[in-house]
Structure formats: C-alpha cells, structure tokens
Design an enzyme around this catalytic site. Structure first.
Site, PDB file in Angstrom:
ATOM      1  N   HIS A   1      -7.481   0.700  -6.362  1.00 55.81           N
ATOM      2  CA  HIS A   1      -7.650  -0.148  -5.172  1.00 55.81           C
ATOM      3  C   HIS A   1      -8.298  -1.468  -5.617  1.00 55.81           C
ATOM      4  CE1 HIS A   1      -7.903  -1.383  -1.148  1.00 55.81           C
ATOM      5  NE2 HIS A   1      -8.835  -0.589  -0.670  1.00 55.81           N
TER       6      HIS A   1
ATOM      7  N   ARG B   1       0.882  -1.178   0.000  1.00 54.03           N
ATOM      8  CA  ARG B   1       0.000   0.000   0.000  1.00 54.03           C
ATOM      9  C   ARG B   1       0.912   1.218   0.000  1.00 54.03           C
ATOM     10  NH1 ARG B   1      -5.373   1.350   3.494  1.00 54.03           N
ATOM     11  NH2 ARG B   1      -6.148  -0.111   1.941  1.00 54.03           N
TER      12      ARG B   1
ATOM     13  N   CYS C   1     -16.361   1.613   0.431  1.00 56.89           N
ATOM     14  CA  CYS C   1     -15.227   0.749   0.831  1.00 56.89           C
ATOM     15  C   CYS C   1     -14.872   0.900   2.296  1.00 56.89           C
ATOM     16  CB  CYS C   1     -14.026   1.034  -0.061  1.00 56.89           C
ATOM     17  SG  CYS C   1     -13.339   2.691   0.119  1.00 56.89           S
TER      18      CYS C   1
ATOM     19  N   GLN D   1     -10.186  -4.112  -3.297  1.00 52.12           N
ATOM     20  CA  GLN D   1     -11.530  -3.716  -2.871  1.00 52.12           C
ATOM     21  C   GLN D   1     -12.566  -4.098  -3.923  1.00 52.12           C
ATOM     22  OE1 GLN D   1     -12.347  -1.909   0.190  1.00 52.12           O
ATOM     23  NE2 GLN D   1     -14.367  -2.637  -0.409  1.00 52.12           N
TER      24      GLN D   1
ATOM     25  N   ASP E   1     -17.331   7.201  -1.819  1.00 51.57           N
ATOM     26  CA  ASP E   1     -16.126   7.069  -1.000  1.00 51.57           C
ATOM     27  C   ASP E   1     -15.852   8.444  -0.387  1.00 51.57           C
ATOM     28  OD1 ASP E   1     -13.749   6.137   0.111  1.00 51.57           O
ATOM     29  OD2 ASP E   1     -12.624   6.156  -1.774  1.00 51.57           O
TER      30      ASP E   1
ATOM     31  N   ARG F   1     -13.714  -8.725   2.047  1.00 46.38           N
ATOM     32  CA  ARG F   1     -12.285  -8.486   1.776  1.00 46.38           C
ATOM     33  C   ARG F   1     -11.487  -9.736   2.124  1.00 46.38           C
ATOM     34  NH1 ARG F   1     -10.377  -3.330   1.626  1.00 46.38           N
ATOM     35  NH2 ARG F   1      -8.539  -4.422   0.828  1.00 46.38           N
TER      36      ARG F   1
HETATM   37  N1  NVA Z   1     -10.054   6.607  -1.417  1.00 52.10           N
HETATM   38  C1  NVA Z   1      -9.679   6.168  -0.092  1.00 52.10           C
HETATM   39  C2  NVA Z   1      -9.885   4.696   0.053  1.00 52.10           C
HETATM   40  C3  NVA Z   1      -9.552   4.156   1.416  1.00 52.10           C
HETATM   41  C4  NVA Z   1      -9.724   2.692   1.524  1.00 52.10           C
HETATM   42  C5  NVA Z   1      -8.220   6.534   0.164  1.00 52.10           C
HETATM   43  O1  NVA Z   1      -7.394   6.359  -0.733  1.00 52.10           O
HETATM   44  O2  NVA Z   1      -7.925   7.013   1.258  1.00 52.10           O
HETATM   45  N1   CP Z   2     -11.363  -0.198   2.434  1.00 53.60           N
HETATM   46  C1   CP Z   2     -10.091  -0.263   2.869  1.00 53.60           C
HETATM   47  O1   CP Z   2      -9.149  -0.539   2.112  1.00 53.60           O
HETATM   48  O2   CP Z   2      -9.954  -0.083   4.212  1.00 53.60           O
HETATM   49  P1   CP Z   2      -8.593   0.082   5.009  1.00 53.60           P
HETATM   50  O3   CP Z   2      -7.994   1.403   4.632  1.00 53.60           O
HETATM   51  O4   CP Z   2      -9.003   0.011   6.452  1.00 53.60           O
HETATM   52  O5   CP Z   2      -7.660  -1.052   4.640  1.00 53.60           O
END
Ligand code: NVA
Ligand code: CP
Length: 300
Positions: free
Chosen positions: A129, A102, A257, A132, A217, A285
């Site tokens: 992502h 990540r 998500c 997800q 989101d 997930r």
């Molecule tokens: N769009 C959000 C998704 C988190 C799972 C982010 O990147 O923070």
């Molecule tokens: N939806 C998602 O990826 O959640 P986290 O940021 O908690 O991993």
C-alpha cells in the site's frame, strides 16, 4: 513515463522530494492558495475493493490541481462482465493521463501496468500500500523531522502495510521491528531485500521498546473477512494499548492507516490519545498523493 507500484519505484531523494512537496501542498490547502498545476489532466481510478480515504483523496486531489478523476469499479464497467484487465489498460491509456488501481493480486497490477502507456499508481494490493506510506512518512517528517536512524515498531499482521513499511525502512534508512504471530509474517522476499533495516521481535512489547513510532493495522484485511474469528484468536496479546506504548520512547507517535477496530488491534485510549496522529495521517493522503500526481505527470 514512470509507474508507482511499489515504494521501491522511488529513489530516496524522490521519496523525500514528494514528502516535502506534500507538506508544501498541505500549507497551500490550509491557506486556500492551491495552484492548478494539472489542468485538464484526467485520472482513471479502478477500485476492485472498498475505499473511503484513497478514493476521496485521489479524486479531491485531482480536482484541486485543476484536473478530473473518474471512479471505475467492476460493478459499473465492463471489468465486471469479464473484459480483461489488459484490454482495459490499453483502452484507458488512450483516454486518461494516469490510472490508479486497487486490486487483490499484485502480479495482476504489474501485468496491467506493463501494457499501460500512462503512469499507473498502486492504490493498494494484497502485497503493498505505497500511497499510504507517502502520507505516513509526511506525517512523521512534519512532526519529528527526517526518519533516518529512527526505530519503528510494526505490531500485528504481516500484511500489505507491514510489507510497505519494510520497503520504506530500506529506502529512508530507519529500522522496522515487526512483531507478528507465527504464520502471519510479512513477505519473505521483502524482508530479505531490506537486510539490516528490519528484524523480528519475540513479542509486541519487545518490538515497542524505545520505538519512535508504533504502527498497527487491522487483523483481517479486505478479502480475509471469513478468517476474522481465527485471526482474533491468533492475534491475542497484539492489541496496541497503553502498557505497550509505555515501553516506547516518551515522544513516540502512533499511526494506523484506518479504518481501525478499537478494542482489537488498538485500544480506544491509544488511537484517541495524545500520541496518536491518525487523523493528520489520513488527511495527508490528500497532500502526499497530490505531490505524487505532480511527480508522475510533470516530472517523470
Ligand atoms: N490492510 C488493510 C489496509 C486497508 C487500508 C487491507 O488491506 O484491508
Ligand atoms: N487507509 C486506506 O487506504 O483507507 P481506504 O481503504 O478508506 O482507502
């Protein structure tokens, strides 16, 4: 050896295969009959951003499959002291069987994967992502069957989740209508690659008309915290609420998500209401990624 950096790394058949295996694994988990299909396999998990769901689902998933996972962050590894990602990739490739990452820039994930000799999983970048989307699609299929030909509405920021939905629309054959304020559109090359599978609506309620699934989101993603106030202003009118849900199909589902902000991108009555499947989506997930791990480690 295959990586999973983008939804586009899978064919439609492979995508559906992972979804179906994910549903099977969910049933096994519910009846306490999981089989250890990945004994002694180890997943290295690099997290340069926060995570609850992704970390726990990957780690619990590896344990349930008979393997192990190691959490690595810049705070507790040499990454935080400047060791290059590429050097880390070469070293970890000799010690673990797969690596999830990540991070911020998608290009840096691609460069990391280029030098890895084990499968790399995108656990979220600023661009995509894809893990997800496996869970979201499993959730949709479990409730409504195949998503081909259905209408999905994306409301809000044209962010990593929106880009991933557009990629998936092209692969699985649904239509993704997005409603985003000017200046917050999804990635242009992803939109153009999706061709007729995506289009922009003039307003959130136009996007929701006759939709089978409505998704949103957060307005400020990880790394954009300083833009929160400006974004709250830009996204006025983009809250998914009951009036917006009411123009969709009667049996439309709502997904997010998570983590969510009630009263910003979604109202409490929608996310906690009868059409919302967000808890199952989050739970999936675990199962969808276990299916992905099996696919990458046993079938590819
Ligand atoms: N769009 C959000 C998704 C988190 C799972 C982010 O990147 O923070
Ligand atoms: N939806 C998602 O990826 O959640 P986290 O940021 O908690 O991993």
């Amino acid at each position: 050896m295959r990586h999973f950096l983008s939804e586009q790394d899978l064919t439609a058949d492979e995508f559906r295969g992972i979804i179906h295996r994910g549903s099977e694994l969910r049933k096994q988990w519910e009846s306490h009959s999981c089989e250890p299909t990945l004994p002694q396999r180890v997943l290295g998990m690099i997290f340069e951003k926060s995570s609850t769901r992704t970390r726990v689902s990957l780690e619990a998933g590896m344990t349930q499959l008979g393997g192990h996972a190691i959490y690595l962050s810049p705070d507790n590894t040499q990454l935080g002291r400047g060791e290059p990602m590429a050097d880390t990739a070469r070293v970890l490739s000799q010690m673990v069987d797969a690596i999830s990452v990540r991070t911020f820039s998608h290009e840096s994930l691609e460069r990391f994967a280029e030098v890895c000799t084990v499968p790399v999983i995108n656990a979220l970048t600023d661009l995509l992502h894809p893990c997800q989307l496996l869970a979201d699609m499993q959730t949709y299929f479990d409730h409504r069957g195949d998503i081909t030909g259905k209408r999905v509405a994306w409301i809000g920021d044209g962010n990593n989740m929106c880009n991933s939905y557009i990629n998936t629309a092209k692969i699985l054959g649904f239509h993704l209508t997005y409603a985003c304020p000017d200046g917050y559109e999804p990635d242009e090359s992803i939109v153009s690659a999706a061709g007729n599978n995506t289009s922009r609506a003039a307003s959130p309620s136009e996007a929701c008309e006759q939709a089978d699934l409505i998704v949103t989101d957060v307005w400020a993603s990880m790394g954009q915290e300083s833009e929160q106030k400006a974004r709250e202003k830009a996204f006025e009118g983009y809250e998914v609420n009951t009036p917006m849900m009411s123009v969709a199909r009667e049996d439309a589902l709502f997904m997010h998500c998570l983590p969510a902000h009630r009263g910003e991108e979604v109202s409490a009555d929608v996310i906690d209401g009868a059409q919302s499947v967000v808890w199952e989506e989050a739970g999936n997930r675990l199962h969808a990624q276990k299916a992905l791990l099996e696919f990458l480690l046993l079938e590819s």
